[in-house]
Design a protein around this motif. Structure first.
Motif, mmCIF file in Angstrom:
data_model
loop_
_atom_site.group_PDB
_atom_site.id
_atom_site.type_symbol
_atom_site.label_atom_id
_atom_site.label_comp_id
_atom_site.label_asym_id
_atom_site.label_seq_id
_atom_site.Cartn_x
_atom_site.Cartn_y
_atom_site.Cartn_z
ATOM 1 N N GLY A 390 36.401 42.810 39.588
ATOM 2 C CA GLY A 390 36.553 41.884 38.797
ATOM 3 C C GLY A 390 37.647 40.974 39.227
ATOM 4 O O GLY A 390 38.348 41.129 40.020
ATOM 5 N N ALA A 391 37.883 39.795 38.620
ATOM 6 C CA ALA A 391 39.066 38.955 38.810
ATOM 7 C C ALA A 391 40.185 39.311 38.419
ATOM 8 O O ALA A 391 40.226 40.084 37.288
ATOM 9 C CB ALA A 391 38.526 37.743 38.118
ATOM 10 N N ASP A 392 41.411 38.924 39.094
ATOM 11 C CA ASP A 392 42.589 39.381 38.521
ATOM 12 C C ASP A 392 43.311 38.486 37.684
ATOM 13 O O ASP A 392 44.415 38.977 37.277
ATOM 14 C CB ASP A 392 43.615 39.608 39.780
ATOM 15 N N ASP A 393 42.640 37.402 37.387
ATOM 16 C CA ASP A 393 43.194 36.444 36.257
ATOM 17 C C ASP A 393 42.988 36.816 35.036
ATOM 18 O O ASP A 393 42.156 37.614 34.495
ATOM 19 C CB ASP A 393 42.800 34.994 36.432
ATOM 20 N N TRP A 394 44.247 36.357 34.033
ATOM 21 C CA TRP A 394 44.065 36.519 32.760
ATOM 22 C C TRP A 394 43.461 35.447 31.996
ATOM 23 O O TRP A 394 43.591 34.203 32.308
ATOM 24 C CB TRP A 394 45.501 36.642 32.250
ATOM 25 N N ASP A 395 42.280 35.641 31.156
ATOM 26 C CA ASP A 395 41.727 34.822 30.309
ATOM 27 C C ASP A 395 42.080 34.857 29.038
ATOM 28 O O ASP A 395 42.498 36.003 28.489
ATOM 29 C CB ASP A 395 40.344 34.811 30.572
ATOM 30 N N THR A 396 41.989 33.731 28.231
ATOM 31 C CA THR A 396 42.577 33.753 26.747
ATOM 32 C C THR A 396 41.452 33.231 25.807
ATOM 33 O O THR A 396 40.920 32.203 26.426
ATOM 34 C CB THR A 396 43.962 33.073 26.503
ATOM 35 N N ARG A 397 41.463 33.549 24.730
ATOM 36 C CA ARG A 397 40.478 32.858 23.725
ATOM 37 C C ARG A 397 41.517 32.890 22.317
ATOM 38 O O ARG A 397 42.004 33.788 22.050
ATOM 39 C CB ARG A 397 39.402 33.182 23.357
ATOM 40 N N PHE A 398 41.291 31.688 21.629
ATOM 41 C CA PHE A 398 41.713 31.586 20.316
ATOM 42 C C PHE A 398 40.815 31.739 19.536
ATOM 43 O O PHE A 398 39.712 31.138 19.451
ATOM 44 C CB PHE A 398 42.524 30.307 19.804
ATOM 45 N N ASN A 399 40.803 32.617 18.211
ATOM 46 C CA ASN A 399 39.787 32.843 17.291
ATOM 47 C C ASN A 399 40.353 32.835 15.880
ATOM 48 O O ASN A 399 41.351 33.408 15.492
ATOM 49 C CB ASN A 399 39.135 34.314 17.519
ATOM 50 N N LEU A 400 39.934 32.040 15.118
ATOM 51 C CA LEU A 400 40.054 32.003 13.708
ATOM 52 C C LEU A 400 38.928 32.614 12.993
ATOM 53 O O LEU A 400 37.777 31.803 13.023
ATOM 54 C CB LEU A 400 40.310 30.804 13.006
ATOM 55 N N ASN A 401 38.903 33.497 12.134
ATOM 56 C CA ASN A 401 37.638 34.216 11.170
ATOM 57 C C ASN A 401 38.149 34.283 9.824
ATOM 58 O O ASN A 401 39.366 34.860 9.462
ATOM 59 C CB ASN A 401 37.115 35.492 11.912
ATOM 60 N N ILE A 402 37.256 33.499 9.018
ATOM 61 C CA ILE A 402 37.544 33.691 7.420
ATOM 62 C C ILE A 402 36.315 34.261 6.886
ATOM 63 O O ILE A 402 35.274 33.906 7.118
ATOM 64 C CB ILE A 402 37.746 32.415 6.834
ATOM 65 N N GLY A 403 36.618 35.501 6.255
ATOM 66 C CA GLY A 403 35.324 36.314 5.520
ATOM 67 C C GLY A 403 35.727 36.622 4.110
ATOM 68 O O GLY A 403 36.978 36.792 3.753
ATOM 69 N N TRP A 404 34.722 36.419 3.145
ATOM 70 C CA TRP A 404 34.866 36.841 1.784
ATOM 71 C C TRP A 404 34.027 38.332 1.815
ATOM 72 O O TRP A 404 32.703 38.176 1.916
ATOM 73 C CB TRP A 404 34.274 35.950 0.934
ATOM 74 N N TYR A 405 34.765 39.442 1.289
ATOM 75 C CA TYR A 405 33.956 40.675 1.318
ATOM 76 C C TYR A 405 33.759 40.958 -0.104
ATOM 77 O O TYR A 405 34.921 40.823 -0.773
ATOM 78 C CB TYR A 405 34.664 41.623 2.244
ATOM 79 N N PHE A 406 32.584 41.447 -0.583
ATOM 80 C CA PHE A 406 32.424 41.545 -2.109
ATOM 81 C C PHE A 406 31.671 42.712 -2.250
ATOM 82 O O PHE A 406 31.003 43.262 -1.255
ATOM 83 C CB PHE A 406 31.895 40.497 -2.664
#
Length: 406
Positions: A390-406
């Motif tokens: 595969g590719a040797d490059d680094w890839d990034t992603r920003f993630n924001l997850n908000i959950g209510w567990y009940f």
């Protein structure tokens, strides 16, 4: 790094059947004494209990390796609706979870099993059960888990029977799994399992090879054992997994195994988790792995992984008490996974890395994950597979997850 020699253990069908018989026979020997004790002590039948819970999650993410994602300034969606059910009656209990992933447009069972309390230290569970392998309940701190999750070695559930034993300072699990939770041609699953590659691109399959070794593989019998020893502020555990792969194209089988050493240590508000895994699928034309790759599927898609590899995981986290109107506490972490393909073929002989830096904010049942996930040649972070070319490059992603567990 060089490949380890293949072990001499080869779990044929008779060995799996013997292990299953040994497991059930041992459980029935434990049961009578406890049943006699509880019958004499009970004065009236207990009433059944039944609880329903779940979760609702909203997710925002932006990927630097996806031009469409950048053009849209990321994506915001109702990511998850989840149903949790648990109940108990006398010594029996049930636990089930079903998830609707609206962002990915599919739904799936996470786990669903019935259990029996043989005595205070022994339980038996039957159904779609969490697989006892690696750190318990899982080694990852982040929303994305560790890289082991995408190899099927973290938060995996399969169809079978499990015995759970708890001693004074240790736990031991022994399980037999007849198959994965769904047919191998069904990629709409939560946990990652061996995939049927012949369903083609319409089923969401991505190959790193030339596409000539596509195989209709499925998991066909698996034994798991895990032992964890607890000390004052840390634990050390070992896990083993041995099983077979069946090819529906030619009715041939091949063997596979995985071994893990794992530990978790707490130093005040700090926690350190470490795990090392070595795994191997037979590289043979019988199941189409002669090119050094095998396909696994999860979350609607399948991709190749190295048929042999080593995994190293080091995760560090710190809890930060806050206790105000908005946040009870924050847990910040850095989770790192290195995966090295050790196949005899160049296709499955490369490295993949995943690093997640973030914080989890807790307020009652509300949990917010803020993660920056970076991957090199890593599936789900810009890569086409894991431990493969595969590719040797680094890839990034920003993630924001908000959950209510009940």
């Amino acid at each position: 790094m060089t490949a380890h020699a293949k072990p001499h253990f080869q779990p044929k069908k008779s060995a799996l059947t013997f292990a299953f018989s040994l497991l059930t026979a041992g459980l029935f020997q434990i049961a009578p004494a406890y049943a006699e004790e509880t019958d004499t002590e009970a004065t009236e039948s207990s009433k059944p209990t039944f609880n329903i819970g779940g979760a609702v999650r909203v997710n925002y993410g932006i990927e630097d390796y996806n031009q469409a994602s950048k053009d849209r300034h990321g994506d915001l969606d109702l990511e998850l609706l989840r149903l949790d059910i648990d109940g108990s009656y006398e010594d029996w209990y049930l636990d089930a979870r079903y998830s609707f992933y609206r962002g990915q447009d599919f739904d799936t069972v996470n786990f669903a099993f019935i259990g029996f309390n043989v005595d205070p230290n022994n339980q038996v569970e039957v159904g779609i059960i969490p697989v006892p392998f690696g750190a318990e309940p899982y080694i990852g701190n982040s929303f994305w888990f560790s890289g082991a999750y995408y190899l099927g070695f973290e938060d995996d559930s399969d169809a079978g029977i499990k015995w759970k034993h708890k001693g004074d300072d240790y736990t031991f699990d022994l399980a037999y799994f007849h198959q994965s939770e769904y047919a191998s041609s069904d990629f709409n699953r939560y946990s990652f399992d061996v995939a049927d590659e012949t369903v083609g691109e319409e089923g969401g399959y991505y190959t790193v090879g030339d596409g000539t070794n596509l195989a209709a593989n499925e998991e066909a019998g698996q034994i798991n054992a895990r032992f964890i020893k607890n000390f004052d502020n840390f634990n050390v555990g070992v896990s083993g997994e041995f099983g077979r792969i069946y090819n529906n194209n030619n009715a041939e089988t091949a063997d596979r195994y995985a071994l893990a050493l794992h530990s978790e240590a707490k130093f005040g508000l700090w926690t350190v988790k470490a795990e090392g895994i070595q795994y191997e699928y037979d590289e043979t034309e019988d199941i189409g792995t002669q090119d050094g790759t095998i396909a696994l599927s999860g979350f609607k898609y399948a991709a190749d992984i190295a048929s042999k590899g080593r995994v190293g995981i080091l995760n560090i986290s710190r809890e930060i008490p806050i206790n105000n109107r908005f946040i009870d506490s924050a847990t910040c972490y850095n989770d790192f996974t290195h995966i090295k393909g050790t196949s005899n073929n160049d296709l499955g002989n490369d490295e993949s890395m995943q690093n997640v830096t973030g914080c989890m904010l807790a307020k009652g049942g509300i949990y917010t994950y803020i993660d920056v996930i970076a991957g090199k040649n890593m599936y789900f972070v810009g890569g086409s597979g894991i431990g493969t070319q595969g590719a040797d490059d680094w890839d990034t992603r920003f993630n924001l997850n908000i959950g209510w567990y009940f």
